[in-house]
Each structure stands twice: as C-alpha cells, then as structure tokens.
Design an enzyme around this catalytic site. Structure first.
Site, PDB file in Angstrom:
ATOM      1  N   GLU A  73      25.437  -9.241   9.628  1.00 48.10           N
ATOM      2  CA  GLU A  73      26.733  -9.928   9.610  1.00 48.10           C
ATOM      3  C   GLU A  73      26.590 -11.370  10.109  1.00 48.10           C
ATOM      4  OE1 GLU A  73      28.827  -8.353   8.085  1.00 48.10           O
ATOM      5  OE2 GLU A  73      28.669  -6.219   8.492  1.00 48.10           O
ATOM      6  N   GLY A  74      25.471 -12.000   9.758  1.00 46.39           N
ATOM      7  CA  GLY A  74      25.209 -13.371  10.181  1.00 46.39           C
ATOM      8  C   GLY A  74      24.229 -13.408  11.331  1.00 46.39           C
ATOM      9  N   THR A 108      24.583  -8.587   0.271  1.00 42.54           N
ATOM     10  CA  THR A 108      23.220  -9.014   0.591  1.00 42.54           C
ATOM     11  C   THR A 108      22.227  -8.566  -0.482  1.00 42.54           C
ATOM     12  OG1 THR A 108      23.652  -8.959   2.959  1.00 42.54           O
ATOM     13  CG2 THR A 108      21.359  -8.794   2.282  1.00 42.54           C
TER      14      THR A 108
END
Length: 396
Positions: free
Chosen positions: A375-376, A144
């Site tokens: 994580e999404g 990220t």
C-alpha cells in the site's frame, strides 16, 4: 511491609496515554467486539496458521461478516455504516491478532467493496455488495503488476474493445484474497486511459495461482492474477472511475486502515514483552527492573502512544470530511515504521524466546516487514510528504 515500600501497580501503554478518554462509547464497543472475536476465533489458531502458511479465509470471512466487519464503514447494501474512526479501531484489533487477518478485511472492504461502492453501477452494487458484506462472496483488487508496483501508471494489463465486449489480458501480482475470490476488481489500460472492471473469477481465461513460500503474512492468501483473453460484457466496466484517481482513492482507504492496524501489532508485541520482562529473571531479579530494559519500554510506549494519537486525529479528520491523502501518508509512514521498530525491540527483550512461535513477537515483526512496503513503500510516502512541503514532485 509499609505502603511506601510496596510495588506500585503497573499501567498499560493505553492507560498511560488515557486513550479510552478519547473514545466514544460506540467506539469502545466496536473495539471490544472485535477484540473478543479475535480472542475466540483467531488467537487460538493463528500461530499454527502462520506456521502452516494456511488460512481458513472463507470460513473466517463469514464469521467476520456476521458481526458486520466487512465493508463496515460503507453505507447501505447490507454494510454497517460505521464511522471511519470505528473502522480504524477495528483494524487495530484485527492486526493485534495478525496482519493477515486485517489484510483480509482491508482488501475485502476498503479495496474491492469500496471500489464497487464508489465507482460501480447500481447493478454492480446490488449484485456484489450484500454478499460481500456477509462474507458469502470474497473480493480482491488487481492493480499491482510484476514490473509495476510503485508506478501503477506503467501497467501493462490491457482491455480492448471487441464489439460490445471487453477483452482483458495481463498479469497482476501480490494480490490478497486472489485465489479464493468470487470477484476481482481489475484495473487495465484502454484506448481512453486506465479503467476498472468487475471480473467474476469464474470467467473463462481468469486464473489466480497462489503465491507460496512466503516468509511474511503467512496467515494470508496471496495470489497472482492471470487474465488471458478474459471476455466481459460492456457493463463490466466501473462507470465512475477514470484514470488512476480511481484506484489511488481505493488505496487511500486501505492505507487509512493500516495507520491504525500496524499499531495493533505494536501493542501485542509491547504487552508480550512487558509480561515476559516481569517474570524473566536474570542476576536474581526480573529483567523489567533493569534501567536499560525500562528505557526500551519508555521509548516504545512513547512511539506507540504518539502513533495512536495520530491515528485518532486522522480518523476524526476523515469523519469530518477533511482528510487529505498526504495526511494518510503521514500516518502510514510513521505508524508502520515505528511499529516495526517496536516489534524488533521487543524481540530483543525476549532474547532467544523472541524467535519462538510460542510468542507472537517474531510473527508480528515478520508481518510488519510486508506492511512497511505494501500500500505504498516508505520511500513513496516520504516523497508524497516531501511534495506537500516543497511543492516539488521528486518521483522521477
């Protein structure tokens, strides 16, 4: 008093769903070991760690490593080699203590160690995995970026060749374990596409300033990674990972743990609220005896139990080798969303006490706000499911 007028014994949500009947003896043993470890090493102090925004992560990692929790679902190199379902149950017990503890284990095992295990050279594996399995070495996962979260294809971190070396430049953001790590798995853009690199954190030009003033996941180390002309030898590249499929496969491993883990937070909140409601009296009776309170418990228990059944189903699928990434999205979207709603509803049952650190409910609710989007995000997982159902990608 006649038997008919006696108050029947209460059941836990797990007992109501007969969850134990679905678990093997080995799985129950793993669950019990992790639960006992959390009771001894985490629960006495985690509320204070959260309040202080500090975690004795290195000490805790060694303790977790002693019982084989780090990279426990990986094979060889000192890893325990358990089933995926057993790993999921461990994540549930870790997060029942605090999401930050599960994050420590998840990033170590399912991101950093898994990346090296799946994509690294034999030298990478021999150098890092045995020490990471014991907690002697800590790892982090740098994907990220400040401007690229849900769209990692837009990453700006670069790796350019300079003779036989690689030179990395860029910034990663919201990296769990970053400032305490001995090794970072960093993804960067090269002339031949996105590649992964094993970066010892004592390499000149690498720094990991800790992110402070968090209102969530406070019992967790979160950092920025800064790479300024970080020079690495050619062999630092992960040889088996090409393009985004490598890091996305790692993320899928971490998301699987969250499918189980979030339910641990939900269970702690639910059990706390049940105990509180049984002793808190209003209008001359325990609030557990009021219909609206019982309706809340019924709804929360249904969602918790359905979440556990879904997680176990996905765990069995993964152990059988048939788990698709879209199915992980089903679990992550549902179980985190419902766990957060359970935490919020439990807070209402505790009333003003629900915001006190004397009880774990608000801590779990705050943590789940982060779990909902890392994580999404929920939106991204909804679109993954939507694409699976329609055949049409709606990401752009």
């Amino acid at each position: 008093m006649s038997t008919s007028s006696q108050r029947p014994a209460s059941m836990t949500p797990d007992q109501l769903f007969a969850i134990d009947s679905l678990l093997s003896e080995e799985e129950k043993e793993v669950r019990g070991t992790v639960r006992a470890m959390m009771d001894k090493h985490v629960l006495p102090d985690v509320a204070q760690w959260y309040e202080d925004g500090q975690l004795p992560a290195r000490e805790l990692a060694r303790t977790l490593g002693e019982v084989g929790l780090l990279g426990m679902h990986l094979q060889g190199y000192g890893c325990a080699g358990t089933s995926a379902t057993a790993y999921g149950l461990a994540c549930l017990e870790l997060e029942a203590a605090d999401s930050g503890i599960r994050s420590l284990v998840s990033v170590q095992g399912s991101l950093a160690m898994f990346a090296i295990h799946a994509f690294g050279s034999e030298a990478h594996k021999e150098q890092w995995l045995p020490r990471m399995a014991t907690g002697e070495a800590i790892g982090c996962f740098g994907l990220t970026e400040p401007d690229h979260g849900s769209d990692p294809a837009g990453m700006r971190t670069t790796a350019r060749r300079d003779g036989s070396d690689w030179v990395l430049n860029g910034t990663k953001m919201w990296i769990t374990n970053g400032s305490i790590s001995d090794v970072a798995v960093v993804w960067a853009r090269t002339e031949e596409g996105i590649r992964g690199f094993v970066v010892p954190t004592d390499t000149p030009g690498f720094s990991a300033p800790e992110i402070e003033r968090k209102m969530s996941l406070r019992a967790s180390v979160t950092s920025e990674l800064v790479l300024r002309d970080v020079r690495l030898p050619a062999e630092a590249m992960l040889p088996q990972a090409r393009g985004l499929s490598g890091p996305l496969r790692c993320l899928n491993e971490a998301r699987f743990g969250i499918v189980f883990g979030a339910l641990g937070s939900a269970r702690t909140c639910l059990l706390t609220a049940l105990e509180y409601a049984g002793t808190r009296e209003q209008f001359d009776r325990p609030i557990a005896g009021f219909q609206l309170t019982q309706a809340k418990f019924a709804d929360m228990t249904l969602e918790y139990g359905k979440g556990v059944l879904l997680a176990l189903h996905l765990g069995r699928r993964k152990d059988a080798g048939g788990l698709a990434h879209q199915q992980v999205s089903l679990g992550k979207l549902n179980n985190v969303r419902e766990s957060l709603e359970i935490a919020r509803t439990c807070r209402t049952i505790l009333g003003a006490s629900g915001i006190s650190a004397e009880y774990p409910v608000m801590r779990h609710a705050n943590n789940l706000e982060s779990v909902l989007t890392y994580e999404g995000t929920s939106e991204m997982h909804a679109l993954v499911i939507g694409q699976a159902l329609t055949g049409i990608a709606a990401f752009r």
